[in-house]
Design a protein around this motif. Structure first.
Motif: not given
Length: 1009
Positions: A775-789
């Motif tokens: 569940t936490q990894l799915s939530r983290l995946a949602e954030l990927v497009p907003q995370i800097g390089p």
């Protein structure tokens, strides 16, 4: 051509008033010249590169470089004819014509090349010196350079270990930078200067024998400082603080440089012997600044026992491919400037773009309407003239004639000494000075007697030359005159006399040296006095010194350098609390060099620690520094632990103790300190400082469980601010740990662009280490497009142990939407997705393709972005540079603000074009600035770490792995180290910027002049 802006050979030059420029040689005679020197007939020997930037191993096999002999047949100043004097050379880094042979530094060897039959080819190759180390970054070996006394000097820059035998002493084993010297006929190799700088390059000598050299990285880049000129005082230790300096004698702190030049990459240097370029040029220095595309003028003026310099530009090119590497004065007073062109990129501090098609040239600078010098080399003279006539030529205004006359006199041996002595006083000051140097190159005792008489010469330069000549010969019979000169009105004479007395080694000189030290407030003079006392080595006399603070300071520092000086911790400890501020400072400096004194000093330091709350900020910092350096001793470790754990202790004292712990650089966290931290739960104000200690010091395996418990409790404390909680979370040791939803959300919120870079970095580290649920990894995946390089590269490992298909598909979809996908290292993507099943792997194929960016696409992207750079606004660019979103200032300093992980950018606009700046933003792994190259480390346990080397000692390697993160790797755990290919500066920053913002940022950086 009139001075001003001049077009020549596709280059645009600006010249100092009154100068003209012409091309003296270019293709096809030479194509990529590096350095050069004249023989006595005016033929020029040029090291001409093949343009190879191949690895060292390949160059050792191929030896692709050559030495070319150029001849000016018609005497018009332009070379007409070229022949290969020597081929199959390693990269040449210095040429010197001396007594019929060409000496060439082709690392790791200085070759002596001789053309016995004068057919233009050197058929004799003698290995005159072999340094036996080769690092492949063109800073291993420079030279040789001829000293006025006839010794050959050369420079070592790379921090490779070398060993030199010393008769009657243990061998010198050193990794530091040095200037070395040796007599041309062989013998003992002497170090003249020791340094922590990366690359001492070219050395010149004043008329009186003082040494000046160019160098890079003389200091850690900051505030626009990096490279410069240094006055090389005998026995001096210079450059930046670096571990390679450990164990070398020091007379206090590092000696200061002469001139700061910024990130200039200074290389070639010459001292002009004539006024050929105009009145007032004689004695001036001209320096080549490779990065800044210019040759600068430096007018030395005495200041105390050293110099100050008036600096100005002489020649400046606006072409980004003009790279001057050498400068030399011709016999007629004109000056040659060697431009190597655009081929060189090995460890190059500017762009890594290889331009073998941009060829170099040799330019000649003249004074406009300069009078013609008749027979500047004396080729029309009958050199079989009587010796008495040779002596009179020492007064000749033509330097080439003087050199040839001096060599002829030396070749005649003893019969010429009496003639020089007879005619000495009939010569002018310049002639007498040259006579001293001529005699200094002769072994006869009669020559020593004439030099001793010259110690009383009324001319300052003649007297100074005589002092240096007496020093190089260690002439004990000169001691009475040298002692007299310790009281000279000229600080330069006093300093040089001290140097000579130290080399002579006569214990009778100790009292007058101490007397001189008692009033020596000049740091350079003080150094030479202390170093002389050290070289004489009369420990009993030094130990007996009492009374005047400066004399006692000199004695203490000299004793400290002696192998068996007998300096005791107890006597130094007493001075720490003494009434004299100079002796307190001296004792404080000595304490930092002796961690073994911890047991003796602990009680006194404990008393000072108890009273620290009432001390000044500077006194507190000094105490913390001393405690940190002594923390290897168990008594000091116990003192710090007791202070931290004492709840009734003043908070300022406890913070100071924690600061000392953090700075201690211990290889392991002491158990006593961990026990003290466990008692801080009721004092949350000190917990963040304890966390920083844990982050700085590696924990032993048996400490992992108590540390995990402490750090997780700290992270859960709502009394602390989010930054402190995240740093505690990022420091949890011992592998994977469970992360509750509250802490997980805390870390996720910290990944947002407007959060400070250090918090983002800590959050990414914590998420990568934690054992996250599906569940936490799915939530983290949602954030990927907003995370800097930078953060995304570090977060991806969190997915590497997951095989849940839903999580994998969510991650792939998010990566496709990430604007920084192409900035991610390919291996990081593959590792993150490796354990997912076929459905995820099939979907990931597109992600892998999008992430790959080949060289052709890089170039096309660079050209497209370059074309859209117009209209950049400097102020908007500054705001972007300092924004939390880009976080440039977290790693890079601009002026006195900013981080120290990346190169200092204070004057970056002077040395990089818009194209270079854009390349470094778009593709930071395409080129690495010297000393900021990443390395990859493999441990015996199979772990790999990529980062910048912050500290490299015999015990450990410390790497910076991010904005605010570092890893310490014990030496005995390292299996292999190799150059890294991926910069810790993230690629893809352009994806976070609009074209206008990119133009603004480049405009701001280019304006940093």
């Amino acid at each position: 051509v009139w001075a001003g802006e001049v077009e020549l050979n596709g280059q645009c030059f600006q010249l100092a008033e009154g100068l003209v420029i012409e091309q003296a040689a270019g293709p096809p005679l030479v194509e990529r010249p590096i350095c050069a020197d004249f023989d006595e007939r005016g033929r020029l020997y040029v090291a001409d590169s093949s343009g190879s930037n191949a690895p060292v191993a390949q160059q050792l096999e191929e030896r692709p470089h050559r030495i070319v002999r150029l001849v000016d047949i018609d005497g018009d100043g332009r070379f007409d004819q070229a022949s290969t004097f020597a081929d199959r050379m390693m990269f040449p880094e210095g040429t010197l014509w001396y007594k019929g042979s060409l000496y060439v530094a082709a690392p790791p060897v200085i070759w002596k090349l001789t053309d016995a039959d004068d057919d233009g080819v050197a058929e004799q190759r003698e290995e005159w010196f072999n340094g036996q180390t080769l690092t492949g970054c063109a800073n291993d070996l420079h030279g040789p350079y001829l000293g006025p006394e006839g010794w050959l000097y050369w420079c070592k820059g790379a921090f490779a270990e070398q060993t030199y035998e010393r008769p009657g002493q243990s061998p010198l084993v050193t990794r530091a930078a040095h200037i070395f010297r040796r007599h041309p006929q062989g013998g003992v190799i002497e170090p003249v200067m020791t340094g922590g700088m990366d690359n001492p390059v070219e050395l010149v000598f004043t008329a009186g024998g003082e040494r000046i050299f160019t160098t890079t990285f003389l200091t850690h880049p900051a505030g626009g400082q990096r490279d410069g000129l240094i006055h090389a005082i005998y026995g001096g230790v210079y450059g930046k603080v670096h571990d390679v300096l450990e164990g070398h004698p020091q007379t206090g702190g590092l000696l200061p440089p002469l001139v700061h030049l910024g990130a200039a990459a200074p290389c070639g240097l010459v001292r002009l012997e004539t006024d050929g370029l105009g009145s007032g040029f004689r004695g001036n220095l001209l320096a080549c600044l490779f990065n800044m595309r210019k040759v600068t003028r430096h007018v030395l003026q005495p200041q105390g026992a050293t110099f100050t310099s008036l600096d100005s530009d002489l020649v400046v090119s606006s072409s980004i491919d003009f790279h001057p590497t050498d400068v030399l004065e011709d016999a007629d007073g004109s000056v040659l400037v060697v431009d190597t062109g655009g081929w060189y990129k090995l460890c190059c501090p500017t762009s890594q773009l290889y331009k073998p098609d941009v060829l170099g040239a040799i330019y000649r600078l003249r004074r406009q309407q300069a009078p013609k010098v008749d027979d500047p080399r004396g080729l029309l003279l009958d050199w079989n003239m009587p010796a008495a006539r040779l002596v009179t030529l020492l007064d000749d205004p033509r330097p080439a004639v003087v050199r040839r006359a001096s060599e002829r006199l030396q070749a005649l041996g003893g019969q010429s000494v009496a003639l020089v002595a007879k005619h000495f006083q009939r010569l002018g000051p310049a002639g007498r000075c040259r006579a001293v140097w001529t005699l200094a190159g002769m072994p006869q005792q009669a020559a020593r007697r004439v030099i001793r008489d010259a110690l009383s010469d009324p001319d300052e330069t003649v007297c100074h030359a005589a002092i240096h000549a007496a020093a190089v010969w260690r002439d004990r019979d000169a001691v009475p005159n040298l002692v007299r000169l310790l009281q000279s009105a000229h600080p330069h004479h006093r300093r040089a006399a001290a140097e000579a007395l130290g080399r002579c080694g006569d214990p009778a000189a100790v009292p007058p040296l101490l007397e001189a030290a008692a009033t020596a407030e000049d740091r350079i003079l003080e150094h030479s006095l202390i170093y002389a006392l050290f070289e004489i080595g009369d420990a009993a006399s030094l130990a007996a010194v009492e009374g005047l603070p400066r004399a006692r300071r000199a004695a203490l520092l000299a004793l400290d350098m002696l192998p068996h000086g007998g300096l005791q911790g107890e006597q130094v400890a007493a001075l720490l609390e003494g009434p004299d501020p100079l002796l307190r400072d001296t004792a404080a400096w000595l304490v930092l060099r002796h961690p073994e004194w911890g047991g003796v000093l602990a009680p006194r330091l404990g008393a000072r620690l108890q009273a620290a709350a009432g001390a000044s900020e500077g006194q507190q910092a000094e105490l913390a520094d001393q405690l940190a350096h002594l923390a290897r001793h168990e008594a000091v470790q116990a003192l710090l632990a007791e202070t931290v754990a004492a709840s009734d202790q003043d908070a300022a004292c406890r913070r100071l103790a924690l600061a000392a712990m953090r700075a201690s650089r211990l290889p392991r966290l002491p158990d006593a300190w961990l026990e003290a931290f466990a008692r801080l739960d009721m004092d949350p104000a000190l917990l963040p400082a304890a966390v920083e200690v844990v982050r700085a010091l590696p924990a032993a395996e048996h400490q992992h469980q108590p540390l995990r418990a402490l750090l997780l409790r700290t992270a859960q404390s709502t009394q602390l601010d989010p930054a402190a909680r995240l740093r505690a979370l990022a420091a949890v040791p011992g592998g994977k740990f469970d992360l509750d939803d509250n802490l997980f959300e805390l870390a996720c919120r910290a990944l947002e662009a407007d959060v400070a870079p250090a918090e983002r970095s800590a959050a990414a580290a914590a998420l990568a280490t934690a054992e996250l649920t599906a569940t936490q990894l799915s939530r983290l995946a949602e954030l990927v497009p907003q995370i800097g390089p930078m953060e995304l590269t570090r977060v991806l490992p969190a997915f590497s142990s997951c095989s849940d298909e839903a999580v994998g598909l969510a991650l792939v979809a998010a990566l496709k939407d990430s604007p920084v996908l192409s900035a991610l290292p390919g291996d990081a993507l593959h590792q993150a997705l490796a354990k997912f099943g076929p459905a995820v792997q099939h979907a990931a194929a597109e992600v892998y393709g999008l992430a790959e960016l080949d060289l052709a696409r890089q170039q096309a992207q660079l050209e497209q972005a370059l074309a859209s750079l117009s209209g950049g606004d400097i102020r908007r660019g500054q705001a972007l540079f300092q924004s939390k979103r880009l976080a440039c200032s977290a790693c890079h300093a601009m002026g006195y603000l900013g981080g120290r992980i990346g190169p200092d950018l204070t004057h970056i606009g002077r040395i990089r074009s818009e194209r270079d700046l854009l390349e470094s933003i778009l593709f930071p792994s395409a080129s690495f600035v010297r000393s900021y190259e990443p390395v990859t480390v493999l441990t015996y346990s199979g772990q790999t770490q990529n980062g910048l080397v912050l500290r490299d000692t015999a015990e450990e390697l410390v790497l910076a792995t991010g904005v605010d993160t570092q890893v310490r790797i014990p030496r005995d755990e390292i299996e292999e180290i190799w150059p890294g290919k991926v910069s810790i500066m993230p690629a893809g920053l352009d994806k976070l910027l609009t074209p206008q913002e990119l133009a603004d940022l480049v405009a701001f950086l280019k304006a940093a002049q």
